[in-house]
Design a protein around this motif. Structure first.
Motif, PDB file in Angstrom:
ATOM      1  N   PRO A  39       0.825  -1.205   0.000  1.00  0.00           N
ATOM      2  CA  PRO A  39       0.000   0.000   0.000  1.00  0.00           C
ATOM      3  C   PRO A  39       0.864   1.261   0.000  1.00  0.00           C
ATOM      4  O   PRO A  39       1.866   1.337   0.712  1.00  0.00           O
ATOM      5  N   VAL A  40       0.479   2.222  -0.821  1.00  0.00           N
ATOM      6  CA  VAL A  40       1.248   3.455  -0.960  1.00  0.00           C
ATOM      7  C   VAL A  40       0.841   4.481   0.090  1.00  0.00           C
ATOM      8  O   VAL A  40       1.665   5.263   0.557  1.00  0.00           O
ATOM      9  N   GLN A 112      -1.912  16.452   1.429  1.00  0.00           N
ATOM     10  CA  GLN A 112      -0.968  15.382   1.150  1.00  0.00           C
ATOM     11  C   GLN A 112      -1.072  14.876  -0.290  1.00  0.00           C
ATOM     12  O   GLN A 112      -0.069  14.542  -0.911  1.00  0.00           O
ATOM     13  N   VAL A 113      -2.293  14.804  -0.808  1.00  0.00           N
ATOM     14  CA  VAL A 113      -2.493  14.268  -2.160  1.00  0.00           C
ATOM     15  C   VAL A 113      -2.713  15.375  -3.188  1.00  0.00           C
ATOM     16  O   VAL A 113      -2.924  15.093  -4.369  1.00  0.00           O
ATOM     17  N   GLU A 162      -6.245   4.876  -1.432  1.00  0.00           N
ATOM     18  CA  GLU A 162      -5.056   4.128  -1.863  1.00  0.00           C
ATOM     19  C   GLU A 162      -4.771   4.359  -3.341  1.00  0.00           C
ATOM     20  O   GLU A 162      -3.620   4.601  -3.740  1.00  0.00           O
ATOM     21  N   TYR A 163      -5.806   4.302  -4.164  1.00  0.00           N
ATOM     22  CA  TYR A 163      -5.616   4.529  -5.594  1.00  0.00           C
ATOM     23  C   TYR A 163      -5.208   5.962  -5.883  1.00  0.00           C
ATOM     24  O   TYR A 163      -4.465   6.227  -6.838  1.00  0.00           O
ATOM     25  N   THR A 164      -5.699   6.917  -5.070  1.00  0.00           N
ATOM     26  CA  THR A 164      -5.298   8.315  -5.238  1.00  0.00           C
ATOM     27  C   THR A 164      -3.810   8.485  -4.951  1.00  0.00           C
ATOM     28  O   THR A 164      -3.086   9.156  -5.696  1.00  0.00           O
ATOM     29  N   GLY A 170       2.579   8.056  -9.634  1.00  0.00           N
ATOM     30  CA  GLY A 170       2.807   7.769 -11.042  1.00  0.00           C
ATOM     31  C   GLY A 170       2.488   6.344 -11.448  1.00  0.00           C
ATOM     32  O   GLY A 170       2.872   5.897 -12.529  1.00  0.00           O
ATOM     33  N   ILE A 171       1.783   5.605 -10.578  1.00  0.00           N
ATOM     34  CA  ILE A 171       1.404   4.229 -10.905  1.00  0.00           C
ATOM     35  C   ILE A 171       0.183   4.252 -11.819  1.00  0.00           C
ATOM     36  O   ILE A 171      -0.822   4.888 -11.507  1.00  0.00           O
TER      37      ILE A 171
END
Length: 318
Positions: A39-40, A112-113, A162-164, A170-171
């Motif tokens: 998990p990122v 953060q995002v 998680e996807y964000t 860059g995934i």
């Protein structure tokens, strides 16, 4: 303190971190390991997200009891906190505190995002709880659906965040390849848990309307049992329950291949749902509807625990 804990529904609040942790550590993490990933989203931000969700839930429960005080004096007089063991001003103050903390955490996560709409979502949900308590709850089925959607968002937001974070790293989330296929499977699993949460909570919300019918009728609420009548509402719940069972069987037939999972799903999820249908058919007293509502809460919990079996099965593959 006991009254305050009852006001914020502490047993329900404990479920929130359990659900979100199960989705991250029992479903997403082992599945990401298949692609050599982890998990990122940092653990600090993850637990802040969990805390913000608990704050929103607490604020929602408080404002609901704040506006439901008169009705609750009829439906459950021995459990009323607002105006009895806590002043109305004290209740609204705690509501503001909890929602403010949730929005502040939302601002931190948004920073953060680098997506400021994230903070807006927390403010929006806070507003939804307010309008649910003042308006939507009085409308036919709308309040039930809103609460169920918010319940479904508890596990689903773990996937969204998680996807964000992955997108910020860059995934590539979409396209062809083993990684994208794995991410797609993860999304399907989390969506399945969210759908289960939505359906079981919707069923439970309607059953709870049976319990509260006296107070709801006196104050002009248009709950499902009041609008459709007891017999028709029972049929609605039975159809929803049967649809949930069929959906579980369909999904399980596509993704479940071990015998232990089938035993677990059959005995701890499907069988209690069938028992729920049987008991509801004969129920006519408030305490009977309360027991059926509690049974659905148990089913929701056993559905959550299945995430541990998912983790075990995936780790066997890894």
């Amino acid at each position: 303190m006991q009254a305050f804990l009852r006001l914020i529904r502490w047993p329900n609040l404990i479920i929130i971190p359990l659900v979100m942790a199960a989705i991250r550590f029992a479903v997403m993490e082992p599945m990401l390991h298949i692609s050599g990933m982890s998990p990122v989203m940092p653990l600090r931000e993850f637990w802040l997200m969990v805390l913000a969700t608990m704050f929103l839930g607490s604020g929602g429960y408080i404002i609901n009891d704040y506006f439901d005080r008169k009705i609750d004096l009829i439906n459950k007089p021995g459990k009323v906190v607002v105006g009895q063991k806590m002043s109305r001003i004290g209740a609204i103050t705690w509501h503001i505190i909890f929602n403010s903390l949730a929005v502040l955490i939302g601002l931190w996560l948004a920073w953060q995002v680098h997506l400021w709409w994230v903070a807006a979502v927390y403010a929006f949900v806070s507003g939804i709880f307010w309008f649910y308590s003042t308006t939507y709850k009085r409308m036919f089925l709308i309040g039930n659906i809103i609460v169920s959607l918010l319940t479904a968002m508890v596990p689903f937001q773990v996937l969204l965040f998680e996807y964000t974070y992955q997108a910020n790293e860059g995934i590539m989330l979409f396209g062809e390849g083993p990684l994208q296929q794995n991410l797609y499977i993860i999304a399907l699993w989390v969506t399945a848990f969210s759908f289960f949460a939505f359906m079981t909570n919707l069923i439970r919300e309607i059953v709870k309307d049976f319990e509260d019918i006296r107070g709801d009728m006196r104050y002009g609420r248009k709950s499902v049992p009041i609008v459709l009548g007891l017999k028709s509402t029972k049929w609605v719940v039975q159809v929803l329950t049967l649809a949930t069972i069929l959906a579980i069987i369909y999904v399980a037939s596509r993704v479940v291949f071990d015998w232990f999972s089938w035993v677990y799903i059959s005995t701890l999820i499907i069988l209690p749902l069938l028992l729920h249908m049987y008991l509801l058919h004969f129920a006519h007293k408030k305490r009977q509807f309360h027991r059926i509502s509690q049974l659905m809460k148990i089913v929701m919990f056993t559905g959550l625990l299945y995430a541990l079996i998912v983790r075990y099965n995936v780790l066997q593959i890894v």
